[in-house]
Design a protein around this motif. Structure first.
Motif, PDB file in Angstrom:
ATOM      1  N   ALA A  52      55.850  59.580 -14.008  1.00 16.68           N
ATOM      2  CA  ALA A  52      55.768  61.047 -14.051  1.00 16.68           C
ATOM      3  C   ALA A  52      56.592  61.596 -15.203  1.00 16.68           C
ATOM      4  O   ALA A  52      56.171  62.524 -15.905  1.00 16.68           O
ATOM      5  CB  ALA A  52      56.257  61.631 -12.721  1.00 16.68           C
ATOM      6  N   GLU A  53      57.766  61.024 -15.411  1.00 18.59           N
ATOM      7  CA  GLU A  53      58.634  61.490 -16.489  1.00 18.59           C
ATOM      8  C   GLU A  53      58.028  61.211 -17.856  1.00 18.59           C
ATOM      9  O   GLU A  53      58.147  62.027 -18.782  1.00 18.59           O
ATOM     10  CB  GLU A  53      59.998  60.810 -16.376  1.00 18.59           C
ATOM     11  CG  GLU A  53      61.016  61.321 -17.390  1.00 18.59           C
ATOM     12  CD  GLU A  53      62.393  60.747 -17.158  1.00 18.59           C
ATOM     13  OE1 GLU A  53      63.372  61.365 -17.612  1.00 18.59           O
ATOM     14  OE2 GLU A  53      62.503  59.683 -16.507  1.00 18.59           O
ATOM     15  N   ASN A  54      57.352  60.075 -18.003  1.00 15.54           N
ATOM     16  CA  ASN A  54      56.782  59.690 -19.298  1.00 15.54           C
ATOM     17  C   ASN A  54      55.417  60.305 -19.570  1.00 15.54           C
ATOM     18  O   ASN A  54      55.055  60.541 -20.727  1.00 15.54           O
ATOM     19  CB  ASN A  54      56.671  58.163 -19.385  1.00 15.54           C
ATOM     20  CG  ASN A  54      58.028  57.483 -19.384  1.00 15.54           C
ATOM     21  OD1 ASN A  54      59.014  58.041 -19.851  1.00 15.54           O
ATOM     22  ND2 ASN A  54      58.083  56.273 -18.845  1.00 15.54           N
ATOM     23  N   ASN A  55      54.643  60.568 -18.522  1.00 21.17           N
ATOM     24  CA  ASN A  55      53.256  61.010 -18.715  1.00 21.17           C
ATOM     25  C   ASN A  55      52.968  62.437 -18.262  1.00 21.17           C
ATOM     26  O   ASN A  55      51.962  63.017 -18.666  1.00 21.17           O
ATOM     27  CB  ASN A  55      52.311  60.054 -17.968  1.00 21.17           C
ATOM     28  CG  ASN A  55      52.355  58.646 -18.509  1.00 21.17           C
ATOM     29  OD1 ASN A  55      51.711  58.329 -19.499  1.00 21.17           O
ATOM     30  ND2 ASN A  55      53.121  57.766 -17.857  1.00 21.17           N
ATOM     31  N   HIS A  56      53.841  63.001 -17.404  1.00 22.63           N
ATOM     32  CA  HIS A  56      53.661  64.371 -16.887  1.00 22.63           C
ATOM     33  C   HIS A  56      52.220  64.637 -16.456  1.00 22.63           C
ATOM     34  O   HIS A  56      51.548  65.530 -17.006  1.00 22.63           O
ATOM     35  CB  HIS A  56      54.096  65.385 -17.946  1.00 22.63           C
ATOM     36  CG  HIS A  56      55.546  65.251 -18.324  1.00 22.63           C
ATOM     37  ND1 HIS A  56      56.578  65.645 -17.496  1.00 22.63           N
ATOM     38  CD2 HIS A  56      56.130  64.725 -19.439  1.00 22.63           C
ATOM     39  CE1 HIS A  56      57.734  65.390 -18.090  1.00 22.63           C
ATOM     40  NE2 HIS A  56      57.504  64.831 -19.259  1.00 22.63           N
ATOM     41  N   PRO A  57      51.724  63.890 -15.474  1.00 26.88           N
ATOM     42  CA  PRO A  57      50.350  64.115 -15.002  1.00 26.88           C
ATOM     43  C   PRO A  57      50.195  65.491 -14.359  1.00 26.88           C
ATOM     44  O   PRO A  57      51.162  66.065 -13.852  1.00 26.88           O
ATOM     45  CB  PRO A  57      50.159  62.999 -13.965  1.00 26.88           C
ATOM     46  CG  PRO A  57      51.545  62.712 -13.487  1.00 26.88           C
ATOM     47  CD  PRO A  57      52.431  62.877 -14.684  1.00 26.88           C
ATOM     48  N   ASP A  58      48.978  65.994 -14.392  1.00 27.72           N
ATOM     49  CA  ASP A  58      48.714  67.286 -13.750  1.00 27.72           C
ATOM     50  C   ASP A  58      48.841  67.174 -12.235  1.00 27.72           C
ATOM     51  O   ASP A  58      49.380  68.058 -11.577  1.00 27.72           O
ATOM     52  CB  ASP A  58      47.303  67.776 -14.102  1.00 27.72           C
ATOM     53  CG  ASP A  58      47.126  67.998 -15.594  1.00 27.72           C
ATOM     54  OD1 ASP A  58      48.047  68.563 -16.210  1.00 27.72           O
ATOM     55  OD2 ASP A  58      46.084  67.589 -16.133  1.00 27.72           O
ATOM     56  N   ILE A  59      48.309  66.078 -11.696  1.00 29.38           N
ATOM     57  CA  ILE A  59      48.270  65.858 -10.252  1.00 29.38           C
ATOM     58  C   ILE A  59      48.835  64.478  -9.920  1.00 29.38           C
ATOM     59  O   ILE A  59      48.567  63.505 -10.624  1.00 29.38           O
ATOM     60  CB  ILE A  59      46.827  65.944  -9.713  1.00 29.38           C
ATOM     61  CG1 ILE A  59      46.250  67.349  -9.910  1.00 29.38           C
ATOM     62  CG2 ILE A  59      46.769  65.538  -8.239  1.00 29.38           C
ATOM     63  CD1 ILE A  59      46.871  68.417  -9.036  1.00 29.38           C
ATOM     64  N   ILE A  60      49.594  64.417  -8.833  1.00 29.38           N
ATOM     65  CA  ILE A  60      50.073  63.128  -8.325  1.00 29.38           C
ATOM     66  C   ILE A  60      49.635  62.992  -6.873  1.00 29.38           C
ATOM     67  O   ILE A  60      49.965  63.843  -6.038  1.00 29.38           O
ATOM     68  CB  ILE A  60      51.602  63.010  -8.415  1.00 29.38           C
ATOM     69  CG1 ILE A  60      52.066  63.130  -9.872  1.00 29.38           C
ATOM     70  CG2 ILE A  60      52.074  61.683  -7.820  1.00 29.38           C
ATOM     71  CD1 ILE A  60      53.579  63.180 -10.046  1.00 29.38           C
ATOM     72  N   LEU A  61      48.867  61.946  -6.591  1.00 32.34           N
ATOM     73  CA  LEU A  61      48.512  61.633  -5.213  1.00 32.34           C
ATOM     74  C   LEU A  61      49.594  60.707  -4.685  1.00 32.34           C
ATOM     75  O   LEU A  61      49.705  59.558  -5.117  1.00 32.34           O
ATOM     76  CB  LEU A  61      47.138  60.957  -5.153  1.00 32.34           C
ATOM     77  CG  LEU A  61      45.941  61.811  -5.576  1.00 32.34           C
ATOM     78  CD1 LEU A  61      44.660  60.987  -5.532  1.00 32.34           C
ATOM     79  CD2 LEU A  61      45.806  63.044  -4.686  1.00 32.34           C
ATOM     80  N   MET A  62      50.404  61.201  -3.756  1.00 32.46           N
ATOM     81  CA  MET A  62      51.611  60.498  -3.337  1.00 32.46           C
ATOM     82  C   MET A  62      51.537  60.019  -1.888  1.00 32.46           C
ATOM     83  O   MET A  62      51.542  60.813  -0.949  1.00 32.46           O
ATOM     84  CB  MET A  62      52.818  61.432  -3.496  1.00 32.46           C
ATOM     85  CG  MET A  62      54.141  60.863  -3.029  1.00 32.46           C
ATOM     86  SD  MET A  62      54.746  59.530  -4.082  1.00 32.46           S
ATOM     87  CE  MET A  62      55.242  60.488  -5.545  1.00 32.46           C
ATOM     88  N   ASP A  63      51.453  58.713  -1.711  1.00 35.23           N
ATOM     89  CA  ASP A  63      51.529  58.135  -0.370  1.00 35.23           C
ATOM     90  C   ASP A  63      52.944  58.350   0.159  1.00 35.23           C
ATOM     91  O   ASP A  63      53.919  58.074  -0.537  1.00 35.23           O
ATOM     92  CB  ASP A  63      51.212  56.641  -0.447  1.00 35.23           C
ATOM     93  CG  ASP A  63      51.235  55.961   0.921  1.00 35.23           C
ATOM     94  OD1 ASP A  63      51.170  56.673   1.941  1.00 35.23           O
ATOM     95  OD2 ASP A  63      51.319  54.720   0.958  1.00 35.23           O
ATOM     96  N   ILE A  64      53.076  58.855   1.389  1.00 30.86           N
ATOM     97  CA  ILE A  64      54.415  59.122   1.901  1.00 30.86           C
ATOM     98  C   ILE A  64      55.039  57.897   2.564  1.00 30.86           C
ATOM     99  O   ILE A  64      56.251  57.823   2.736  1.00 30.86           O
ATOM    100  CB  ILE A  64      54.435  60.320   2.875  1.00 30.86           C
ATOM    101  CG1 ILE A  64      53.719  59.981   4.184  1.00 30.86           C
ATOM    102  CG2 ILE A  64      53.824  61.548   2.225  1.00 30.86           C
ATOM    103  CD1 ILE A  64      53.861  61.061   5.239  1.00 30.86           C
ATOM    104  N   ASN A  65      54.202  56.915   2.946  1.00 30.73           N
ATOM    105  CA  ASN A  65      54.699  55.747   3.672  1.00 30.73           C
ATOM    106  C   ASN A  65      54.852  54.543   2.751  1.00 30.73           C
ATOM    107  O   ASN A  65      54.010  53.654   2.719  1.00 30.73           O
ATOM    108  CB  ASN A  65      53.757  55.405   4.825  1.00 30.73           C
ATOM    109  CG  ASN A  65      53.579  56.556   5.782  1.00 30.73           C
ATOM    110  OD1 ASN A  65      52.539  57.195   5.800  1.00 30.73           O
ATOM    111  ND2 ASN A  65      54.598  56.847   6.563  1.00 30.73           N
TER     112      ASN A  65
END
Length: 218
Positions: A52-65
């Motif tokens: 995220a720091e290197n690419n700054h994506p518009d959207i992140i799909l984040m698994d919480i588990n």
């Protein structure tokens, strides 16, 4: 981990999930849509922060588990180093509490792994526009919980006299005994009992006694 050069006219996406099949499936689905481009994927919360720091994506799909760093903690850190990246929590859990916690740590959306492909795409599109999104499964459960709460008997609806009568019912007194105890007519007691059942949304005296016992009234 896969990293491509972002296409400026596409919504760029980072996929974070500890199951490779899920990452591969989502990548295939999203890259098949001309609006999206998956620029990176990982099974690690820590690596997700670096991507995220290197690419700054518009959207992140984040698994919480995930472990050792779960999606909640990863989301907190990403919000600090890539605030323009909008995060959608993804989980097997449909309980509203998980969605609430994810939004509290900075996510913009929440979907479950029961969500359809169309709903996932809809969530991405909504969040990319700056809107929050909660999947239908969680909304349905939340609505049911709200309805259950509103249907629960509320002792605060009762008058002081009605509370007194409930106390005497709890002691096992009959309507005639209650009338003598409170120096009121038997008919007045019956009216009060009817109103008590109506206010508490209870069907009969048995339900009232059960409510009295379980609620610990008086």
């Amino acid at each position: 981990m896969l990293v491509n050069i972002p296409a400026t006219n596409k919504i760029t996406i980072l996929i974070v999930d500890d199951h490779k099949l899920i990452r591969d499936t989502w990548s295939f689905i999203l890259n098949s849509d001309p609006r999206f481009q998956v620029i990176a994927e990982t099974d690690s919360g820590k690596t997700a922060i670096e991507l995220a720091e290197n690419n700054h994506p518009d959207i992140i799909l984040m698994d919480i588990n995930m472990s050792p760093m779960n999606g909640f903690d990863a989301t907190k850190e990403i919000r600090k180093i890539s605030p323009d990246s909008r995060i959608i929590g993804v989980s097997m859990h449909s309980q509203p509490a998980y969605a609430k916690k994810m939004l509290q740590v900075g996510a913009m959306g929440y979907i479950t792994k029961n969500s359809s492909k169309e709903e996932m795409i809809g969530a991405i599109s909504e969040v990319a526009q700056g809107n929050k999104y909660i999947c239908h499964e969680v909304k349905t459960i939340l609505s049911e919980q709200i309805l259950e709460d509103t249907e629960k008997p509320d002792i605060n609806l009762l008058s002081q006299r009605e509370v007194e009568i409930i106390d005497l019912i709890k002691q096992g007194q009959s309507s005639k005994e209650i009338a003598l105890e409170l120096s009121i007519t038997l008919k007045t007691v019956e009216v009060h009992r009817h109103n008590i059942l109506k206010k508490l949304n209870l069907k009969n005296t048995a339900a009232l006694v059960n409510f009295i016992n379980t609620a610990g009234i008086a």
